[in-house]
Design a protein around this motif. Structure first.
Motif, PDB file in Angstrom:
ATOM      1  N   MET A 135     -42.045 -20.656  22.074  1.00  0.00           N
ATOM      2  CA  MET A 135     -42.003 -21.265  20.749  1.00  0.00           C
ATOM      3  C   MET A 135     -41.406 -20.312  19.719  1.00  0.00           C
ATOM      4  O   MET A 135     -41.294 -20.609  18.549  1.00  0.00           O
ATOM      5  N   THR A 136     -41.028 -19.098  20.154  1.00  0.00           N
ATOM      6  CA  THR A 136     -40.459 -18.107  19.255  1.00  0.00           C
ATOM      7  C   THR A 136     -39.188 -18.643  18.607  1.00  0.00           C
ATOM      8  O   THR A 136     -38.314 -19.186  19.277  1.00  0.00           O
ATOM      9  N   GLY A 137     -39.080 -18.469  17.276  1.00  0.00           N
ATOM     10  CA  GLY A 137     -37.895 -18.896  16.557  1.00  0.00           C
ATOM     11  C   GLY A 137     -37.959 -20.315  16.056  1.00  0.00           C
ATOM     12  O   GLY A 137     -37.108 -20.732  15.271  1.00  0.00           O
ATOM     13  N   ALA A 138     -38.947 -21.072  16.457  1.00  0.00           N
ATOM     14  CA  ALA A 138     -39.082 -22.447  15.987  1.00  0.00           C
ATOM     15  C   ALA A 138     -39.687 -22.459  14.589  1.00  0.00           C
ATOM     16  O   ALA A 138     -40.243 -21.470  14.117  1.00  0.00           O
ATOM     17  N   SER A 139     -39.586 -23.604  13.949  1.00  0.00           N
ATOM     18  CA  SER A 139     -40.201 -23.763  12.643  1.00  0.00           C
ATOM     19  C   SER A 139     -41.642 -24.237  12.791  1.00  0.00           C
ATOM     20  O   SER A 139     -42.032 -24.796  13.823  1.00  0.00           O
ATOM     21  N   LEU A 140     -42.421 -24.018  11.742  1.00  0.00           N
ATOM     22  CA  LEU A 140     -43.796 -24.508  11.744  1.00  0.00           C
ATOM     23  C   LEU A 140     -43.823 -26.026  11.876  1.00  0.00           C
ATOM     24  O   LEU A 140     -44.634 -26.580  12.626  1.00  0.00           O
ATOM     25  N   ALA A 141     -42.919 -26.701  11.173  1.00  0.00           N
ATOM     26  CA  ALA A 141     -42.894 -28.167  11.243  1.00  0.00           C
ATOM     27  C   ALA A 141     -42.613 -28.646  12.664  1.00  0.00           C
ATOM     28  O   ALA A 141     -43.229 -29.609  13.136  1.00  0.00           O
ATOM     29  N   ALA A 142     -41.688 -27.996  13.354  1.00  0.00           N
ATOM     30  CA  ALA A 142     -41.369 -28.402  14.723  1.00  0.00           C
ATOM     31  C   ALA A 142     -42.569 -28.208  15.639  1.00  0.00           C
ATOM     32  O   ALA A 142     -42.839 -29.040  16.519  1.00  0.00           O
ATOM     33  N   ALA A 143     -43.296 -27.105  15.445  1.00  0.00           N
ATOM     34  CA  ALA A 143     -44.484 -26.868  16.259  1.00  0.00           C
ATOM     35  C   ALA A 143     -45.551 -27.924  15.990  1.00  0.00           C
ATOM     36  O   ALA A 143     -46.200 -28.419  16.917  1.00  0.00           O
ATOM     37  N   CYS A 144     -45.737 -28.275  14.724  1.00  0.00           N
ATOM     38  CA  CYS A 144     -46.714 -29.314  14.379  1.00  0.00           C
ATOM     39  C   CYS A 144     -46.320 -30.654  14.989  1.00  0.00           C
ATOM     40  O   CYS A 144     -47.172 -31.381  15.530  1.00  0.00           O
ATOM     41  N   ARG A 145     -45.050 -30.964  14.915  1.00  0.00           N
ATOM     42  CA  ARG A 145     -44.587 -32.227  15.486  1.00  0.00           C
ATOM     43  C   ARG A 145     -44.816 -32.265  17.001  1.00  0.00           C
ATOM     44  O   ARG A 145     -45.194 -33.303  17.561  1.00  0.00           O
ATOM     45  N   SER A 146     -44.634 -31.124  17.660  1.00  0.00           N
ATOM     46  CA  SER A 146     -44.837 -31.100  19.110  1.00  0.00           C
ATOM     47  C   SER A 146     -46.291 -31.370  19.464  1.00  0.00           C
ATOM     48  O   SER A 146     -46.576 -32.021  20.477  1.00  0.00           O
ATOM     49  N   VAL A 147     -47.220 -30.880  18.647  1.00  0.00           N
ATOM     50  CA  VAL A 147     -48.637 -31.172  18.877  1.00  0.00           C
ATOM     51  C   VAL A 147     -48.896 -32.662  18.712  1.00  0.00           C
ATOM     52  O   VAL A 147     -49.535 -33.307  19.554  1.00  0.00           O
ATOM     53  N   LEU A 148     -48.388 -33.227  17.634  1.00  0.00           N
ATOM     54  CA  LEU A 148     -48.609 -34.645  17.349  1.00  0.00           C
ATOM     55  C   LEU A 148     -48.037 -35.540  18.441  1.00  0.00           C
ATOM     56  O   LEU A 148     -48.627 -36.571  18.779  1.00  0.00           O
ATOM     57  N   GLN A 149     -46.939 -35.160  19.021  1.00  0.00           N
ATOM     58  CA  GLN A 149     -46.288 -36.013  20.009  1.00  0.00           C
ATOM     59  C   GLN A 149     -46.952 -35.958  21.380  1.00  0.00           C
ATOM     60  O   GLN A 149     -46.722 -36.844  22.203  1.00  0.00           O
ATOM     61  N   CYS A 150     -47.776 -34.938  21.647  1.00  0.00           N
ATOM     62  CA  CYS A 150     -48.467 -34.876  22.933  1.00  0.00           C
ATOM     63  C   CYS A 150     -49.454 -36.030  23.049  1.00  0.00           C
ATOM     64  O   CYS A 150     -50.264 -36.264  22.145  1.00  0.00           O
ATOM     65  N   ALA A 151     -49.411 -36.733  24.158  1.00  0.00           N
ATOM     66  CA  ALA A 151     -50.342 -37.836  24.397  1.00  0.00           C
ATOM     67  C   ALA A 151     -51.510 -37.419  25.274  1.00  0.00           C
ATOM     68  O   ALA A 151     -52.647 -37.837  25.039  1.00  0.00           O
ATOM     69  N   ASP A 152     -51.259 -36.609  26.275  1.00  0.00           N
ATOM     70  CA  ASP A 152     -52.311 -36.188  27.189  1.00  0.00           C
ATOM     71  C   ASP A 152     -53.271 -35.246  26.474  1.00  0.00           C
ATOM     72  O   ASP A 152     -52.842 -34.276  25.835  1.00  0.00           O
ATOM     73  N   PRO A 153     -54.582 -35.503  26.535  1.00  0.00           N
ATOM     74  CA  PRO A 153     -55.532 -34.667  25.792  1.00  0.00           C
ATOM     75  C   PRO A 153     -55.447 -33.184  26.117  1.00  0.00           C
ATOM     76  O   PRO A 153     -55.460 -32.346  25.211  1.00  0.00           O
ATOM     77  N   ARG A 154     -55.362 -32.841  27.395  1.00  0.00           N
ATOM     78  CA  ARG A 154     -55.307 -31.426  27.742  1.00  0.00           C
ATOM     79  C   ARG A 154     -54.015 -30.783  27.245  1.00  0.00           C
ATOM     80  O   ARG A 154     -54.009 -29.633  26.789  1.00  0.00           O
ATOM     81  N   GLU A 155     -52.921 -31.530  27.317  1.00  0.00           N
ATOM     82  CA  GLU A 155     -51.653 -30.994  26.819  1.00  0.00           C
ATOM     83  C   GLU A 155     -51.677 -30.842  25.305  1.00  0.00           C
ATOM     84  O   GLU A 155     -51.098 -29.890  24.761  1.00  0.00           O
ATOM     85  N   LYS A 156     -52.351 -31.756  24.600  1.00  0.00           N
ATOM     86  CA  LYS A 156     -52.447 -31.634  23.142  1.00  0.00           C
ATOM     87  C   LYS A 156     -53.259 -30.399  22.766  1.00  0.00           C
ATOM     88  O   LYS A 156     -52.884 -29.670  21.844  1.00  0.00           O
ATOM     89  N   VAL A 157     -54.344 -30.164  23.486  1.00  0.00           N
ATOM     90  CA  VAL A 157     -55.143 -28.969  23.229  1.00  0.00           C
ATOM     91  C   VAL A 157     -54.308 -27.707  23.475  1.00  0.00           C
ATOM     92  O   VAL A 157     -54.316 -26.757  22.670  1.00  0.00           O
ATOM     93  N   LYS A 158     -53.572 -27.675  24.585  1.00  0.00           N
ATOM     94  CA  LYS A 158     -52.716 -26.516  24.885  1.00  0.00           C
ATOM     95  C   LYS A 158     -51.658 -26.325  23.803  1.00  0.00           C
ATOM     96  O   LYS A 158     -51.385 -25.193  23.370  1.00  0.00           O
ATOM     97  N   ALA A 159     -51.037 -27.430  23.371  1.00  0.00           N
ATOM     98  CA  ALA A 159     -49.998 -27.333  22.345  1.00  0.00           C
ATOM     99  C   ALA A 159     -50.575 -26.847  21.028  1.00  0.00           C
ATOM    100  O   ALA A 159     -49.949 -26.042  20.314  1.00  0.00           O
ATOM    101  N   ALA A 160     -51.773 -27.315  20.688  1.00  0.00           N
ATOM    102  CA  ALA A 160     -52.416 -26.879  19.449  1.00  0.00           C
ATOM    103  C   ALA A 160     -52.716 -25.388  19.487  1.00  0.00           C
ATOM    104  O   ALA A 160     -52.460 -24.654  18.522  1.00  0.00           O
ATOM    105  N   ARG A 161     -53.249 -24.933  20.610  1.00  0.00           N
ATOM    106  CA  ARG A 161     -53.563 -23.509  20.739  1.00  0.00           C
ATOM    107  C   ARG A 161     -52.303 -22.662  20.713  1.00  0.00           C
ATOM    108  O   ARG A 161     -52.262 -21.591  20.100  1.00  0.00           O
ATOM    109  N   ALA A 162     -51.255 -23.128  21.381  1.00  0.00           N
ATOM    110  CA  ALA A 162     -49.995 -22.379  21.406  1.00  0.00           C
ATOM    111  C   ALA A 162     -49.377 -22.299  20.017  1.00  0.00           C
ATOM    112  O   ALA A 162     -48.868 -21.245  19.614  1.00  0.00           O
ATOM    113  N   ALA A 163     -49.408 -23.412  19.269  1.00  0.00           N
ATOM    114  CA  ALA A 163     -48.846 -23.416  17.918  1.00  0.00           C
ATOM    115  C   ALA A 163     -49.629 -22.477  17.013  1.00  0.00           C
ATOM    116  O   ALA A 163     -49.037 -21.714  16.229  1.00  0.00           O
ATOM    117  N   ALA A 164     -50.953 -22.514  17.108  1.00  0.00           N
ATOM    118  CA  ALA A 164     -51.774 -21.636  16.270  1.00  0.00           C
ATOM    119  C   ALA A 164     -51.521 -20.169  16.611  1.00  0.00           C
ATOM    120  O   ALA A 164     -51.414 -19.311  15.719  1.00  0.00           O
TER     121      ALA A 164
END
Length: 269
Positions: A1-30
């Motif tokens: 996720m290096t070099g990405a924008s905060l907005a792009a990271a937030c959008r990636s969390v929102l777009q995850c449908a699978d619960p475990r993947e959303k949790v992983k994406a949230a932790r990675a973005a944070a």
């Protein structure tokens, strides 16, 4: 996720449908945000609707099944499942707050809401794990369909979003959680009670973040915050603000009685 924008990271969390993947994406973005791996830029828009898994089935409140006898394992599973769903949606609410409105505020706004999103992901994971220990899991029961409505109703207005989501919806959690903890302990379920106590402590901080940034926005616009809050809640919140209130926990979050007492009196008269 290096070099990405905060907005792009937030959008990636929102777009995850699978619960475990959303949790992983949230932790990675944070984690990426804390380490400086995301730029404080808002170059992509947030989706109108977040990703959702095939299960649970989402139902209107009138069609939600009753939870059964208080204190039974079935009742506790139903309650924990309802809370897990709230926390699952709360992940999206926090990252949408940061990604949608972060450009309107100082950097500290993103710090707070990315932190809230990481908390919500942790809360969901704890509740899902507890459900599995009890022989169930997230998705096994129907869930409330209307939790994203507050986000849709306030997508155009940061101050309205702050007024409704942390300062009404999360504040209500402060009112009801102590009784829920007591019910769990009375049923001998200390493990669930400890999880809810952890969530309760974190939610005071979340309501505090909402109040802080709401008041910041009001000061910036030279608006009196308490009356503005009541105006926005009447306009954008479909439910009602009714006692009993946990005045102590609300006060610790900066949400003083001057905000909600006049509105509650109006609801009751």
């Amino acid at each position: 996720m290096t070099g990405a924008s905060l907005a792009a990271a937030c959008r990636s969390v929102l777009q995850c449908a699978d619960p475990r993947e959303k949790v992983k994406a949230a932790r990675a973005a944070a984690r990426a945000w804390r380490r400086g791996g995301l730029s404080h830029e808002f170059d992509v828009v947030m989706p109108d609707e977040p990703g959702r898994p095939a299960r649970p089935d989402l139902l209107p409140p009138s069609r939600m099944p009753r939870r059964g006898r208080a204190g039974s394992t079935r009742s506790r599973i139903a309650l924990l499942h309802a809370l897990a769903h709230i926390e699952f949606v709360a992940i999206d609410l926090a990252f949408d707050m940061a990604g949608r409105f972060g450009g309107q505020f100082p950097r500290g706004f993103a710090d707070d809401w990315i932190g809230v999103g990481a908390d919500e992901a942790m809360h969901f994971a704890l509740l899902d794990r507890r459900l599995r220990t009890l022989g169930s899991g997230y998705g096994a029961l129907p869930a409330h369909a209307g939790l994203w409505e507050a986000a849709s109703a306030t997508a155009h207005d940061a101050r309205a979003r702050l007024a409704v989501v942390p300062m009404v919806l999360e504040a209500r959690g402060l009112d009801v959680t102590p009784e829920t903890v007591a019910r769990m302990r009375a049923a001998g379920d200390d493990a669930s009670a400890r999880i809810l106590e952890r969530i309760y402590t974190d939610e005071i901080r979340h309501v505090g973040a909402g109040t802080k940034w709401f008041e910041f926005s009001c000061r910036d616009a030279r608006i009196e915050p308490e009356s503005e809050w009541r105006t926005l809640v009447r306009r954008h919140f479909r439910g009602s603000v009714k006692p009993p209130f946990n005045d102590s926990a609300r006060g610790r979050a900066g949400l003083t009685r001057e905000y909600y007492t006049p509105l509650a009196i109006g609801e009751l008269t």
